[in-house]
Design a protein around this motif. Structure first.
Motif, PDB file in Angstrom:
ATOM      1  N   LEU A 217      20.789  10.931   9.621  1.00  0.00           N
ATOM      2  CA  LEU A 217      19.477  10.647   8.966  1.00  0.00           C
ATOM      3  C   LEU A 217      19.111  11.672   7.481  1.00  0.00           C
ATOM      4  O   LEU A 217      18.489  12.767   7.988  1.00  0.00           O
ATOM      5  N   SER A 218      18.703  12.252   5.972  1.00  0.00           N
ATOM      6  CA  SER A 218      18.070  12.804   6.051  1.00  0.00           C
ATOM      7  C   SER A 218      16.923  11.714   5.348  1.00  0.00           C
ATOM      8  O   SER A 218      16.295  10.603   5.085  1.00  0.00           O
ATOM      9  N   PRO A 219      15.837  12.364   4.523  1.00  0.00           N
ATOM     10  CA  PRO A 219      14.600  12.096   4.048  1.00  0.00           C
ATOM     11  C   PRO A 219      15.067  10.750   3.298  1.00  0.00           C
ATOM     12  O   PRO A 219      14.077   9.958   3.122  1.00  0.00           O
ATOM     13  N   ARG A 220      15.920  11.066   2.321  1.00  0.00           N
ATOM     14  CA  ARG A 220      16.343  10.325   1.516  1.00  0.00           C
ATOM     15  C   ARG A 220      16.839   8.684   2.172  1.00  0.00           C
ATOM     16  O   ARG A 220      17.756   8.173   1.171  1.00  0.00           O
ATOM     17  N   ASP A 221      17.185   8.571   3.103  1.00  0.00           N
ATOM     18  CA  ASP A 221      18.033   7.915   4.054  1.00  0.00           C
ATOM     19  C   ASP A 221      17.210   6.747   3.809  1.00  0.00           C
ATOM     20  O   ASP A 221      17.546   6.180   5.129  1.00  0.00           O
ATOM     21  N   VAL A 222      15.424   6.791   4.552  1.00  0.00           N
ATOM     22  CA  VAL A 222      15.147   6.321   4.622  1.00  0.00           C
ATOM     23  C   VAL A 222      13.669   5.787   4.323  1.00  0.00           C
ATOM     24  O   VAL A 222      13.620   6.216   2.973  1.00  0.00           O
ATOM     25  N   THR A 223      13.282   5.087   4.383  1.00  0.00           N
ATOM     26  CA  THR A 223      12.300   3.945   3.739  1.00  0.00           C
ATOM     27  C   THR A 223      10.925   3.944   5.067  1.00  0.00           C
ATOM     28  O   THR A 223      11.043   4.100   5.556  1.00  0.00           O
ATOM     29  N   ALA A 224       9.716   5.067   4.300  1.00  0.00           N
ATOM     30  CA  ALA A 224       8.785   4.752   5.043  1.00  0.00           C
ATOM     31  C   ALA A 224       8.359   3.545   4.698  1.00  0.00           C
ATOM     32  O   ALA A 224       6.859   3.505   3.390  1.00  0.00           O
ATOM     33  N   LEU A 225       7.263   2.775   5.255  1.00  0.00           N
ATOM     34  CA  LEU A 225       6.492   1.787   5.307  1.00  0.00           C
ATOM     35  C   LEU A 225       5.005   1.734   5.560  1.00  0.00           C
ATOM     36  O   LEU A 225       5.516   2.052   6.833  1.00  0.00           O
ATOM     37  N   PRO A 226       4.223   0.815   5.175  1.00  0.00           N
ATOM     38  CA  PRO A 226       2.653   1.029   6.104  1.00  0.00           C
ATOM     39  C   PRO A 226       2.685   0.150   7.458  1.00  0.00           C
ATOM     40  O   PRO A 226       3.374  -0.819   6.676  1.00  0.00           O
ATOM     41  N   GLY A 227       2.816   1.181   8.850  1.00  0.00           N
ATOM     42  CA  GLY A 227       3.144  -0.074   9.994  1.00  0.00           C
ATOM     43  C   GLY A 227       1.556  -0.885   9.963  1.00  0.00           C
ATOM     44  O   GLY A 227       0.298  -0.770   9.397  1.00  0.00           O
ATOM     45  N   PRO A 228       1.461  -1.418  11.182  1.00  0.00           N
ATOM     46  CA  PRO A 228       0.005  -2.219  11.337  1.00  0.00           C
ATOM     47  C   PRO A 228      -1.105  -1.418  11.853  1.00  0.00           C
ATOM     48  O   PRO A 228      -1.956  -1.865  11.310  1.00  0.00           O
ATOM     49  N   ALA A 229      -1.226  -0.407  12.008  1.00  0.00           N
ATOM     50  CA  ALA A 229      -2.582   0.562  12.290  1.00  0.00           C
ATOM     51  C   ALA A 229      -2.957   1.462  11.087  1.00  0.00           C
ATOM     52  O   ALA A 229      -4.209   1.548  10.462  1.00  0.00           O
ATOM     53  N   ALA A 230      -1.793   0.392   9.547  1.00  0.00           N
ATOM     54  CA  ALA A 230      -2.377   1.070   8.153  1.00  0.00           C
ATOM     55  C   ALA A 230      -3.501   0.483   7.950  1.00  0.00           C
ATOM     56  O   ALA A 230      -3.804  -0.473   8.082  1.00  0.00           O
TER      57      ALA A 230
ATOM     58  N   MET B 265       0.849  -0.767  -0.172  1.00  0.00           N
ATOM     59  CA  MET B 265       0.064   0.477   0.214  1.00  0.00           C
ATOM     60  C   MET B 265       0.759   1.707  -0.079  1.00  0.00           C
ATOM     61  O   MET B 265       1.468   1.300   0.400  1.00  0.00           O
ATOM     62  N   LYS B 266       0.440   1.956  -0.997  1.00  0.00           N
ATOM     63  CA  LYS B 266       0.982   2.892  -1.044  1.00  0.00           C
ATOM     64  C   LYS B 266       1.068   4.368  -0.178  1.00  0.00           C
ATOM     65  O   LYS B 266       0.293   4.008   0.329  1.00  0.00           O
ATOM     66  N   TRP B 267       1.377   5.632   0.104  1.00  0.00           N
ATOM     67  CA  TRP B 267       0.785   6.702   1.104  1.00  0.00           C
ATOM     68  C   TRP B 267      -0.547   7.030   0.877  1.00  0.00           C
ATOM     69  O   TRP B 267      -0.972   7.207   1.612  1.00  0.00           O
ATOM     70  N   LEU B 268      -0.744   7.261  -0.617  1.00  0.00           N
ATOM     71  CA  LEU B 268      -1.567   8.469  -1.435  1.00  0.00           C
ATOM     72  C   LEU B 268      -2.579   6.937  -0.631  1.00  0.00           C
ATOM     73  O   LEU B 268      -4.290   7.513  -1.664  1.00  0.00           O
ATOM     74  N   GLU B 269      -2.355   5.948  -1.082  1.00  0.00           N
ATOM     75  CA  GLU B 269      -3.575   5.383  -1.134  1.00  0.00           C
ATOM     76  C   GLU B 269      -4.006   4.773   0.631  1.00  0.00           C
ATOM     77  O   GLU B 269      -5.363   4.384   0.801  1.00  0.00           O
TER      78      GLU B 269
END
Length: 155
Positions: A138-151, A1-5
């Motif tokens: 870290l900068s925003p480019r150094d991380v990956t944002a993934l859906p968590g359990p409450a997504a 699932m992507k952020w906008l979803e």
């Protein structure tokens, strides 16, 4: 699932802003971190009306960010100071980060109004986002944002 979803109904940033995202609330927290505790001192320093100040302090107490502590000056009635709780003290990096950003982008040309320094060595304090394993900033480019359990999917 992507952020906008993803639904943002249960977004923790939104929930946090509901508690502390109003300008006057952040300025009250700034003052509380700098030792202001009494209603009249908040009112004089921040410049709020009594009604707005009372409302903001009441909300911070109800949220468990501040607590009231009774005090009494000789010959006066009992009054209350406002002190940060552990939950409130956990907002300190947020206030320091806002200050740090402000000093970089909208600060006074003469320099900072307030310097925050490490008590032991005197070095300026700054907020960084780091990896806990290798202590690398870290900068925003150094991380990956993934859906968590409450997504939840956006409806």
């Amino acid at each position: 699932m992507k952020w906008l979803e993803m639904s943002t109904e249960n977004c923790t940033v939104q929930r946090t802003l509901d508690l502390v995202g109003e300008k006057w609330t952040l300025l009250l927290l700034r003052d509380a971190f700098n030792g202001v505790r009494r209603f009249d001192d908040f009112r004089r320093h921040v410049g709020l009306s009594e009604a707005v100040l009372a409302d903001r302090l009441r909300k911070l107490v109800a949220a468990g960010i501040l607590r009231t502590v009774p005090y009494q000056e000789h010959g006066s009635r009992t009054r209350y100071e406002y002190r940060l709780t552990p939950k409130g003290r956990d907002l300190w990096p947020v206030i320091v980060a806002l200050r740090q950003w402000g000093e970089t982008y909208v600060g006074d040309p003469e320099g900072p109004v307030l310097e925050i320094r490490h008590r032991d060595c005197g070095a300026p304090v700054r907020v960084v986002v780091e990896c806990p394993d290798d202590h690398t900033s870290l900068s925003p480019r150094d991380v990956t944002a993934l859906p968590g359990p409450a997504a939840r999917p956006r409806s």
